[in-house]
Design an enzyme around this catalytic site. Structure first.
Site, PDB file in Angstrom:
ATOM      1  N   ASN A  48      19.463  23.412 -22.543  1.00 60.16           N
ATOM      2  CA  ASN A  48      19.905  22.353 -23.457  1.00 60.16           C
ATOM      3  C   ASN A  48      18.833  21.267 -23.426  1.00 60.16           C
ATOM      4  O   ASN A  48      18.747  20.505 -22.475  1.00 60.16           O
ATOM      5  CB  ASN A  48      21.259  21.803 -22.978  1.00 60.16           C
ATOM      6  N   TRP A  49      18.027  21.245 -24.468  1.00 61.86           N
ATOM      7  CA  TRP A  49      16.901  20.299 -24.484  1.00 61.86           C
ATOM      8  C   TRP A  49      17.342  18.862 -24.728  1.00 61.86           C
ATOM      9  O   TRP A  49      16.553  17.948 -24.579  1.00 61.86           O
ATOM     10  CB  TRP A  49      15.893  20.700 -25.579  1.00 61.86           C
ATOM     11  N   LYS A  50      18.585  18.686 -25.173  1.00 59.71           N
ATOM     12  CA  LYS A  50      19.082  17.342 -25.516  1.00 59.71           C
ATOM     13  C   LYS A  50      18.124  16.695 -26.523  1.00 59.71           C
ATOM     14  O   LYS A  50      17.556  17.400 -27.358  1.00 59.71           O
ATOM     15  CB  LYS A  50      19.303  16.510 -24.257  1.00 59.71           C
ATOM     16  N   HIS A  67      29.897  18.937 -25.180  1.00 62.29           N
ATOM     17  CA  HIS A  67      29.094  18.444 -24.054  1.00 62.29           C
ATOM     18  C   HIS A  67      29.603  17.059 -23.658  1.00 62.29           C
ATOM     19  O   HIS A  67      30.003  16.268 -24.514  1.00 62.29           O
ATOM     20  CB  HIS A  67      27.611  18.391 -24.442  1.00 62.29           C
ATOM     21  N   GLU A 110      28.138  14.457 -22.923  1.00 70.70           N
ATOM     22  CA  GLU A 110      27.451  13.330 -23.591  1.00 70.70           C
ATOM     23  C   GLU A 110      28.039  13.106 -24.980  1.00 70.70           C
ATOM     24  O   GLU A 110      28.113  11.965 -25.453  1.00 70.70           O
ATOM     25  CB  GLU A 110      25.935  13.615 -23.644  1.00 70.70           C
ATOM     26  N   GLU A 165      30.475  21.754 -16.333  1.00 70.99           N
ATOM     27  CA  GLU A 165      29.434  20.773 -16.049  1.00 70.99           C
ATOM     28  C   GLU A 165      30.068  19.510 -15.470  1.00 70.99           C
ATOM     29  O   GLU A 165      30.516  18.638 -16.222  1.00 70.99           O
ATOM     30  CB  GLU A 165      28.682  20.408 -17.338  1.00 70.99           C
ATOM     31  N   GLY A 221      22.022  15.309 -14.744  1.00 71.79           N
ATOM     32  CA  GLY A 221      20.867  14.406 -14.770  1.00 71.79           C
ATOM     33  C   GLY A 221      20.769  13.487 -13.565  1.00 71.79           C
ATOM     34  O   GLY A 221      20.006  12.530 -13.554  1.00 71.79           O
ATOM     35  N   SER A 256      22.199  19.399 -12.868  1.00 70.19           N
ATOM     36  CA  SER A 256      21.108  19.399 -11.889  1.00 70.19           C
ATOM     37  C   SER A 256      20.826  20.784 -11.311  1.00 70.19           C
ATOM     38  O   SER A 256      20.424  20.914 -10.148  1.00 70.19           O
ATOM     39  CB  SER A 256      21.376  18.384 -10.769  1.00 70.19           C
ATOM     40  N   GLY A 284      19.685  21.408 -18.251  1.00 71.16           N
ATOM     41  CA  GLY A 284      19.135  20.273 -18.990  1.00 71.16           C
ATOM     42  C   GLY A 284      17.676  20.052 -18.627  1.00 71.16           C
ATOM     43  O   GLY A 284      16.771  20.758 -19.092  1.00 71.16           O
ATOM     44  N   GLY A 285      17.422  19.103 -17.752  1.00 71.45           N
ATOM     45  CA  GLY A 285      16.066  18.695 -17.389  1.00 71.45           C
ATOM     46  C   GLY A 285      15.126  19.839 -17.058  1.00 71.45           C
ATOM     47  O   GLY A 285      13.986  19.888 -17.538  1.00 71.45           O
TER      48      GLY A 285
END
Ligand code: 13P
Length: 252
Positions: free
Chosen positions: A9-11, A97, A99, A169, A175, A215, A236-237
């Site tokens: 997930n590149w966000k 998600h 967010e 999640e 993150g 993470s 993510g990251g």
């Protein structure tokens, strides 16, 4: 069908040039691996979908969107519909998600609308659930996740639910560098599979892929994925760096 899945997930990261470069690197590194049976999904921003869809055309990588509208068409400035995604042959859509829930006020009711639109069009939803830190600290995390699931994916028919990928999640792990322990992940994934068994039966529950997100990185993926109820990750990251992402994909 249950399979091992690693989805990036590149966000809201990467320009189109950076995105193309990242996908090319991922493709190259994956081509050097033999016998990889993991389904790899990349979820870039909307603006990148068409270009990256072409970029992955001669590979086993699939492309997904990070979101879609809860309406099918019309005067909804700034929104992207499921049929638009379908028209560029996108395969997956991330729904719910944390967010989106936190910053864009997405409610369970709205997420159910999205899930129905996605499934009716033949796309596959990656449905996210997970508790915030205060809920974990007060010991109500199972209850919170159960509610999120009951209000949304459990309202689908068994036929539709069968196509859903679930991503657990925990919000406190997203993150933050503070991943859930392997035990915490397995315990929640097992709980989710148990409530699916109660609702739809053991056979369907055994067919659902449940991914962990928060993470997850090249160092901890192996331990997390070794759990019997963890079928992969929503990353993510660490999905923004080809070597890390491919290392995670190879962690089964
Ligand atoms: P991080 O891997 O950056 O913690 O993000 C997880 C996530 O939100 C994936 O959807």
């Amino acid at each position: 069908m249950r399979k091992n899945i690693v989805a990036g997930n590149w966000k809201m990261n990467k320009t189109i040039d950076e995105g193309v470069q990242l996908v090319q690197e991922i493709k190259k590194l994956l081509s050097e691996k033999s016998n990889l049976s993991t389904q790899v999904i990349i979820n870039p921003p909307f603006t990148h979908l068409s270009t990256l869809k072409k970029e992955i055309s001669n590979s086993a990588i699939k492309i997904g969107a990070q979101n879609c509208s809860y309406e099918s068409s019309g005067a909804y400035t700034g929104e992207v519909s499921v049929s638009m995604l379908k028209s560029i042959e996108i395969d997956y859509v991330i729904i719910g998600h944390s967010e989106r829930r936190a910053y864009f006020n997405e409610t369970d009711e709205l997420l159910l609308k999205k899930l129905n639109l996605v499934l009716e069009s033949g796309l596959l939803p990656i449905f996210c659930c997970g508790e915030v830190l205060s809920q974990r600290d007060s010991g109500i995390h199972f209850e919170v996740v159960r509610q999120q699931i009951e209000n949304t994916v459990f309202k689908l028919s068994a036929d539709k639910f069968n196509k859903v990928i679930i991503a657990y999640e925990p919000v406190w792990a997203i993150g933050t560098g503070r991943t859930a322990t392997s035990q915490q992940a397995q315990e929640m994934h097992k709980y989710i599979r148990n409530i699916i068994t109660e609702k739809f039966g053991a056979s369907l529950a055994s067919e659902i892929s449940i991914l962990y997100g928060g993470s997850c990185n090249a160092q901890n993926a192996k331990e997390l994925f070794a759990n019997p109820d963890v079928d992969g990750g929503l990353i993510g990251g660490a999905s923004l760096k080809a070597t890390d992402f491919v290392q995670i994909v190879s962690s089964f």
